[in-house]
Design an enzyme around this catalytic site. Structure first.
Site, PDB file in Angstrom:
ATOM      1  N   HIS A   1     -31.588  72.038  29.929  1.00 39.25           N
ATOM      2  CA  HIS A   1     -31.544  73.406  30.454  1.00 39.25           C
ATOM      3  C   HIS A   1     -31.303  73.352  31.955  1.00 39.25           C
ATOM      4  CE1 HIS A   1     -34.028  77.229  31.550  1.00 39.25           C
ATOM      5  NE2 HIS A   1     -32.810  77.591  31.200  1.00 39.25           N
TER       6      HIS A   1
ATOM      7  N   HIS B   1     -29.052  78.617  40.890  1.00 39.54           N
ATOM      8  CA  HIS B   1     -30.116  79.019  39.988  1.00 39.54           C
ATOM      9  C   HIS B   1     -30.585  80.415  40.369  1.00 39.54           C
ATOM     10  CE1 HIS B   1     -34.013  77.874  37.666  1.00 39.54           C
ATOM     11  NE2 HIS B   1     -33.334  78.852  37.114  1.00 39.54           N
TER      12      HIS B   1
END
Ligand SMILES: *[C@@H]1O[C@H](CO)[C@@H](O)[C@H](O)[C@H]1NC(C)=O
Ligand SMILES: *[C@@H]1O[C@H](CO)[C@@H](O)[C@H](O)[C@H]1NC(C)=O
Ligand SMILES: *[C@@H]1O[C@H](CO)[C@@H](O)[C@H](O)[C@H]1NC(C)=O
Ligand SMILES: *[C@@H]1O[C@H](CO)[C@@H](O)[C@H](O)[C@H]1NC(C)=O
Ligand SMILES: *[C@@H]1O[C@H](CO)[C@@H](O)[C@H](O)[C@H]1NC(C)=O
Ligand SMILES: *[C@@H]1O[C@H](CO)[C@@H](O)[C@H](O)[C@H]1NC(C)=O
Length: 371
Positions: free
Chosen positions: A51, A104
């Site tokens: 992930h 992110h």
């Protein structure tokens, strides 16, 4: 790995001349680390996923010191993930001053560089490992067009490996075997969330994720929150049996967040050994078994944080019916997260947290949308 490459290129050539390319029951001729996987369909393999693959917990700064960030999801880079047996890499694509970056949630929080430079890293590994099928999932955070994403794949020279299925507008029932993908040198499957096929005439290998895949929930903050039920795409939420029979591939998110207040979520590293374990309540192994029962087959994809912690590789190997002794998987040497956690940080200890605070409002919005 080099010796494998040399040996197998030779095998490959000899078989091609003979007109047959049969998988060898020989560990030197392995597809995704195992000779037994060569004859299996791509859709009948459990692909272990990292992930947010490029978002590392520790980063080397320009002054060569190591800094830590709570926005990281992995300890080691994508190359080391692939070497260990990870075959699915996910990342978010953001528009940063007109360039496509892997950030992110926000580029001021964690910027892992451009999409094309990361794709080059993946391509370099694929060049050196010609018997491996790799999957990339890009979260299209700023609605990049197919042409814009395609340009990044071209710049990295990785487009040559792209696999395009016979249909790009609906789930396909019969995926090729790993051997077929390897023989055709179309060893890269790319999903984008989202990129409707109707808006993609230029790069059909960029597959709209939810046309081919369904996911369980991902916003779990407590071990009791893990579920096998279909959650996305929203149109099939709760209709697990229906979506399985539609041919969409099951994609199991198995990671846990902790809330830092203000609506900010970061990976729950304190619990990672349990979350990534092979057995026990809240473990990856137990979730995979439960969901295999629900789906009537193992999940095609398992997505985890800090894959190097716990037993993620062996859970995937076991679902695939293979043993680690024959695979050539190279596990990274990393220390348990508990010993590199907040208390042990000595360099720039609060950098990640400060970054989170600065962009709190923005992160809150995107955390709600992005996994
Ligand atoms: C596997 O193939 C390699 C290369 O052809 C060969 O040297 C080796 O003996 C084979 N091993 C087995 C168990 O057949
Ligand atoms: C692959 O097929 C076998 C046999 O039907 C099944 O037990 C297994 O769960 C399947 N794995 C996946 C990932 O579909
Ligand atoms: C990935 O990490 C390894 C080990 O730290 C390092 O040697 C290698 O240079 C890194 N690769 C890239 C592309 O950053
Ligand atoms: C995303 O881009 C497509 C064209 O590539 C456009 O049709 C669509 O409206 C855009 N969606 C959003 C949410 O901006
Ligand atoms: C491999 O390539 C051939 C020739 O282009 C094509 O007909 C076949 O469908 C391809 N197979 C797969 C699994 O992509
Ligand atoms: C996760 O998302 C669902 C909707 O998809 C929502 O109902 C649920 O409250 C969320 N859980 C958490 C812990 O945020």
């Amino acid at each position: 790995m080099k010796t494998f490459v040399n040996c197998c290129l030779l095998l490959h050539a000899t078989s091609a001349i003979a007109g047959i390319l049969q998988p060898r029951q020989n560990a030197s001729y392995a597809c995704n680390n195992s000779p037994e996987l060569c004859s299996r369909s791509y859709s009948n393999i459990t692909h272990l996923g990292a992930h947010n693959s490029p978002y590392l917990r520790s980063t080397q700064s320009s002054d060569n010191s190591i800094s830590f960030t709570d926005a990281g999801n992995q300890n080691v880079n994508s190359t080391a993930q692939l070497a260990a047996g990870v075959r699915l890499l996910t990342a978010q694509v953001h528009n940063y001053n007109g360039a496509w970056h892997l950030c992110h949630s926000s580029c001021s929080l964690l910027d892992a560089g451009t999409l094309s430079s990361w794709l080059l890293e993946v391509r370099t590994w694929m060049d050196a490992n010609p018997y491996d099928v790799v999957t990339i999932l890009l979260v299209n955070a700023d609605n990049a067009s197919a042409a814009q994403l395609d340009a990044e794949f071209q710049a990295a020279g990785i487009k040559q490996y792209a696999y395009t299925p016979p249909s790009t507008a609906s789930a396909i029932q019969t995926w090729p075997t790993l051997q077929e993908m390897i023989s055709n040198s179309t060893r890269l499957v790319t999903f984008v969330a989202s990129l409707p096929a109707s808006s993609n005439t230029v790069a059909p290998y960029l597959l709209d994720q939810f046309t081919f895949v369904f996911e369980n929930n991902y916003n779990v903050t407590d071990a009791s929150g893990f579920s096998c039920e279909a959650d996305r795409p929203p149109a099939v939420r709760g209709q697990t049996a229906t979506v399985v029979s539609s041919g969409r591939l099951p994609f199991l998110n198995h990671f846990m967040y902790q809330s830092s207040g203000l609506g900010i979520f970061s990976p729950n590293t304190a619990n990672i050994a349990t979350t990534n374990a092979a057995t026990g309540p809240g473990s990856l192994g137990q979730a995979a078994n439960d969901c295999s029962n629900d789906y009537g087959k193992a999940p095609t994809f398992l997505l985890v944080d800090y894959f190097d912690q716990g037993s993620t590789v062996s859970v995937a190997n076991s679902l695939n019916g293979i043993t680690a002794s024959t695979t050539g998987q190279v596990q990274p040497s990393t220390t348990p997260l508990s010993s590199t956690g907040a208390g042990a940080r000595t360099v720039e200890p609060f950098r990640g947290w400060m970054g989170v605070l600065v962009v709190a409002g923005l992160v809150y919005e995107v955390t709600k949308i992005l996994s």
